[in-house]
Design a protein around this motif. Structure first.
Motif, PDB file in Angstrom:
ATOM      1  N   HIS A   1      -8.315  -8.487 -11.512  1.00 14.07           N
ATOM      2  CA  HIS A   1      -7.330  -8.196 -10.474  1.00 14.07           C
ATOM      3  C   HIS A   1      -8.092  -7.573  -9.320  1.00 14.07           C
ATOM      4  N   ARG A   2      -7.989  -8.121  -8.134  1.00 13.54           N
ATOM      5  CA  ARG A   2      -8.498  -7.450  -6.934  1.00 13.54           C
ATOM      6  C   ARG A   2      -7.290  -6.714  -6.371  1.00 13.54           C
ATOM      7  N   ILE A   3      -7.416  -5.395  -6.225  1.00 14.45           N
ATOM      8  CA  ILE A   3      -6.273  -4.566  -5.830  1.00 14.45           C
ATOM      9  C   ILE A   3      -6.576  -3.822  -4.538  1.00 14.45           C
ATOM     10  N   ALA A   4      -5.674  -3.946  -3.567  1.00 11.57           N
ATOM     11  CA  ALA A   4      -5.745  -3.170  -2.331  1.00 11.57           C
ATOM     12  C   ALA A   4      -4.762  -2.017  -2.490  1.00 11.57           C
TER      13      ALA A   4
ATOM     14  N   SER B   1      -5.739   4.637   4.960  1.00 12.46           N
ATOM     15  CA  SER B   1      -6.876   3.846   4.488  1.00 12.46           C
ATOM     16  C   SER B   1      -6.431   2.860   3.426  1.00 12.46           C
ATOM     17  N   ILE B   2      -7.316   1.913   3.148  1.00 12.01           N
ATOM     18  CA  ILE B   2      -7.082   0.924   2.105  1.00 12.01           C
ATOM     19  C   ILE B   2      -8.312   0.927   1.211  1.00 12.01           C
ATOM     20  N   GLN B   3      -8.089   1.144  -0.072  1.00 13.84           N
ATOM     21  CA  GLN B   3      -9.177   1.131  -1.041  1.00 13.84           C
ATOM     22  C   GLN B   3      -9.083  -0.165  -1.837  1.00 13.84           C
ATOM     23  N   ILE B   4     -10.195  -0.880  -1.966  1.00 14.47           N
ATOM     24  CA  ILE B   4     -10.237  -2.116  -2.742  1.00 14.47           C
ATOM     25  C   ILE B   4     -10.954  -1.834  -4.062  1.00 14.47           C
TER      26      ILE B   4
ATOM     27  N   TYR C   1       0.698 -10.462  -5.903  1.00 11.37           N
ATOM     28  CA  TYR C   1       1.936  -9.728  -6.142  1.00 11.37           C
ATOM     29  C   TYR C   1       1.769  -8.302  -5.634  1.00 11.37           C
ATOM     30  N   THR C   2       2.869  -7.564  -5.584  1.00 12.02           N
ATOM     31  CA  THR C   2       2.827  -6.195  -5.071  1.00 12.02           C
ATOM     32  C   THR C   2       3.341  -5.205  -6.109  1.00 12.02           C
ATOM     33  N   CYS C   3       2.911  -3.964  -5.944  1.00  8.74           N
ATOM     34  CA  CYS C   3       3.387  -2.846  -6.757  1.00  8.74           C
ATOM     35  C   CYS C   3       3.841  -1.762  -5.791  1.00  8.74           C
TER      36      CYS C   3
END
Length: 140
Positions: free
Chosen positions: A132-135, A63-66, A112-114
């Motif tokens: 920051h919008r984070i997926a 899954s992907i949580q935003i 950018y990525t983490c």
């Protein structure tokens, strides 16, 4: 410290390339102004607001949580070890991001990525509320 092999690097790159267009087409229209008490405070002046969760068609992730990380002007999220791989975009404000081996500046629209297990610290360097919008990519 575990090194990233070629297969993992390619998978993360493909994932980032797959998720990034989602930010470009839908994110900015959906980002809203948040009140000072919305979401959960994770540091002084930094709150996390859950936007939504969906199933992933990417085999490595179930899954992907935003989420939106909302920073007041000058606020800093302390250095944190990432629990999951993430793709982040700036939807408001300007930020300085510090990682173990580098530091860089971002503005609205930058992505950018983490990586899971790596550290990250973010500071809102603008005079406005920064978001920051984070997926968050949740492993299968």
């Amino acid at each position: 410290m575990k090194t990233m092999n070629r297969r993992s690097a390619i998978a993360l790159g493909v994932t980032a390339a797959t998720v990034a267009p989602l930010f470009a087409t839908a994110t900015f229209a959906k980002t809203k102004k948040y009140g000072p008490k919305e979401g959960k405070e994770i540091a002084p002046g930094v709150r996390v607001v859950e936007v939504g969760t969906g199933n992933s068609d990417i085999p490595a992730y179930k899954s992907i949580q935003i989420i939106d990380a909302v920073f007041q002007p000058g606020a800093t999220a302390p250095e944190t070890v990432m629990d999951n791989d993430m793709v982040c975009t700036i939807t408001a404000g300007a930020f300085t991001i510090k990682k173990v081996d580098k530091e860089f500046k971002l503005k609205v629209g930058d992505v950018y990525t983490c990586s899971k297990g790596k550290t990250d610290q973010a500071t809102n360097t603008s005079k406005e509320v920064g978001i920051h919008r984070i997926a968050i990519l949740v492993p299968a």
